[in-house]
Design a protein around this motif. Structure first.
Motif, short mmCIF file in Angstrom:
data_model
loop_
_atom_site.label_atom_id
_atom_site.label_comp_id
_atom_site.label_asym_id
_atom_site.label_seq_id
_atom_site.Cartn_x
_atom_site.Cartn_y
_atom_site.Cartn_z
N SER A 190 7.39 0.16 2.91
CA SER A 190 6.68 1.41 2.60
C SER A 190 6.30 1.45 1.13
O SER A 190 6.94 0.81 0.29
CB SER A 190 7.58 2.62 2.89
OG SER A 190 7.90 2.70 4.25
N GLN A 191 5.27 2.22 0.82
CA GLN A 191 4.92 2.43 -0.58
C GLN A 191 6.05 3.15 -1.30
O GLN A 191 6.85 3.88 -0.68
CB GLN A 191 3.63 3.22 -0.69
CG GLN A 191 2.39 2.41 -0.32
CD GLN A 191 1.09 3.12 -0.68
OE1 GLN A 191 0.86 4.24 -0.24
NE2 GLN A 191 0.25 2.47 -1.47
N LYS B 213 1.10 9.00 5.68
CA LYS B 213 1.90 7.79 5.59
C LYS B 213 3.26 8.04 4.95
O LYS B 213 3.45 8.96 4.15
CB LYS B 213 1.15 6.72 4.77
CG LYS B 213 0.18 5.90 5.60
CD LYS B 213 0.91 5.09 6.67
CE LYS B 213 -0.01 4.13 7.39
NZ LYS B 213 0.72 3.36 8.42
N SER C 200 6.49 7.09 2.50
CA SER C 200 6.70 6.47 1.19
C SER C 200 8.10 6.82 0.72
O SER C 200 8.70 7.81 1.15
CB SER C 200 5.66 6.93 0.16
OG SER C 200 5.90 8.26 -0.24
N ASP D 85 1.92 -1.58 4.31
CA ASP D 85 1.96 -0.48 5.27
C ASP D 85 0.68 0.31 5.48
O ASP D 85 0.34 0.65 6.62
CB ASP D 85 3.09 0.49 4.90
CG ASP D 85 3.21 1.66 5.88
OD1 ASP D 85 3.20 1.41 7.10
OD2 ASP D 85 3.31 2.82 5.43
N VAL D 86 -0.08 0.65 4.43
CA VAL D 86 -1.08 1.71 4.54
C VAL D 86 -2.45 1.27 5.05
O VAL D 86 -3.35 2.08 5.19
CB VAL D 86 -1.24 2.45 3.19
CG1 VAL D 86 0.04 3.19 2.84
CG2 VAL D 86 -1.62 1.49 2.07
N SER E 226 -7.78 9.26 0.99
CA SER E 226 -6.38 9.37 0.57
C SER E 226 -6.25 9.01 -0.90
O SER E 226 -5.74 7.95 -1.26
CB SER E 226 -5.52 8.45 1.44
OG SER E 226 -5.69 8.73 2.80
#
Length: 448
Positions: A324-325, A333, A335, A363-364, A401
């Motif tokens: 994940s970020q 999303k 994070s 991930d994104v 985003s």
């Protein structure tokens, strides 16, 4: 596309400078079984052995070979002079419901600077499969490495992997979603742990990187899809031990077999190469629901303490690599920053350590570089997000985003290529977002 490492390293810049963006002359939309860069998806699953080179140093290496259980072979390593090495160790991993198995082979006594061949030999010692590989110099001052995430085999593009191998990276990092366990056709339903093995097998039988003539060491961690299912955590996925065992079965990452590489808590691990340290974090084994403000809701306590110990004890620069970020807080999303308790606690502890870090994530389904202000850790750093190699891409998603830390981004299928050096206490990196057809979506130079 040329990467002029020597010229770049002489620049010694102290801040990021954005280069011209290579813009392809075709529509960035998916249609008729083709990706946003116009290449057809190739999703056929192969029956020939799928081979991955894993953790490697100057003299030792290891391989994960997926193959039909009924296919018998011996494995040796040869060099161009004809010298032969037998495996130091062999492991076989099977599941009673699968016709495929994993054979892991380990070799020692090899040498830097030589070209080697991994040969699979049939009953009459004939070569039935051959791959070439080299050893990994962990004392290099400069390193070239690729960051990859989000590899849906239903949108598989062989040419992007061929492009990556052609850039001659020293290592490849898989930082999440190398398999989509919750997607694709499978005889076992979502939530059945047998599906984990079956979907990993299907991905291994499809992706071009596992059939490349030339092998490059791969170091991997996971995110939600290769852990079990979309956005799952320990409150709604109760098969953590099974997921961990499945992940370790498919990758060649034995603990402490090679110099500079060892395991942390869960499926986390660390690679040390010269003044570069890479922490591959496990963002699933202790994860709580996405709104949790608990102190250790993202990585758990043991893993955070381990990571801080690794960073404090290393004199060079550390990459913190997470599925994940870390910093962006996009509505749709996950994070780490949404787990405010662990995010704030970890950043506070990190700020007190006289060492420097840089972040990587996936991930994104778009790649971006974020500038992290010096107020956060006491020095300016960055988060490099690499996504997706081949997965569902939505043109314009990065424009919708938005967040204030973003420097540049792309929604094209891509991987991130990094050339970096650590000199006189400064980490400098040349970063490229690369797609198939030799397109550079963005590039910049970073210094920490």
């Amino acid at each position: 596309m040329g990467f002029l490492r020597r010229d770049f390293l002489k620049l010694g810049l102290t801040q990021a400078i954005v280069s011209a963006v290579g813009v392809p002359a075709f529509a960035a939309t998916e249609q008729d079984g083709r990706s946003a860069d116009g290449l057809p998806f190739q999703t056929a699953q192969r029956l020939s052995p799928s081979i991955l080179q894993g953790a490697t140093d100057a003299t030792r290496t290891q391989f994960s070979i997926l193959h039909l259980s009924k296919q018998q072979f011996n494995t040796v390593v040869r060099n161009s002079a004809g010298q032969i090495w037998q495996p130091e160790k062999i492991e076989i991993l099977q599941q009673p419901f699968s016709e495929f198995q994993i054979t892991k082979v380990y070799f020692a006594g090899l040498n830097l600077g030589e070209l080697f061949f991994l040969d699979l030999l049939g009953a009459k010692d004939e070569v039935i499969e051959r791959r070439e590989f080299g050893m990994l110099d962990l004392n290099k001052s400069t390193l070239r490495y690729a960051l990859c995430s989000c590899m849906d085999e239903g949108r598989h593009e062989p040419k992007i992997w061929q492009n990556l191998v052609g850039q001659n990276p020293d290592v490849i990092f898989f930082i999440g979603d190398s398999t989509y366990c919750d997607k694709g056709e499978c005889e076992f339903p979502d939530g059945d742990t047998r599906r984990l093995w079956s979907r990993y097998v299907q991905a291994r039988r499809t992706l071009e990187i596992y059939y490349s003539k030339r092998l490059i060491p791969i170091f991997a961690t996971w995110d939600d899809h290769d852990f079990g299912s979309d956005d799952v955590n320990t409150t709604n996925w109760h098969h953590v031990a099974e997921s961990q065992a499945n992940f370790r079965a498919f990758f060649a990452q034995a603990d402490n077999y090679t110099e500079g590489y060892f395991h942390g808590p869960g499926i986390s691990s660390v690679l040390r190469a010269g003044q570069h340290q890479f922490l591959l974090m496990d963002d699933r084994s202790w994860r709580l629901e996405k709104t949790s403000s608990a102190r250790y809701a993202h990585w758990g306590q043991q893993q955070e303490e381990w990571a801080l110990e690794m960073i404090a004890g290393f004199e060079g620069t550390t990459w913190i690599m997470n599925g994940s970020q870390i910093f962006p807080e996009m509505v749709y999303k996950e994070s780490m920053s949404k787990h405010r308790g662990q995010f704030n606690g970890f950043m506070g502890a990190l700020k007190r350590i006289p060492r420097k870090v840089i972040f990587a994530s996936g991930d994104v389904h778009f790649s971006e570089i974020s500038k992290i202000e010096s107020a956060m850790l006491g020095y300016q750093t960055y988060e490099v997000t690499s996504s997706a190699v081949h997965s569902k891409c939505f043109p314009g998603l990065d424009k919708i985003s938005k967040h204030p830390r973003r420097m540049m981004s792309t929604t094209m299928p891509n991987y991130i290529l990094v050339d970096s050096i650590h000199q006189a206490g400064t980490f400098t990196a040349n970063v490229y977002s690369c797609s198939a057809r030799n397109v550079v979506n963005f590039s910049c130079q970073l210094s920490v």
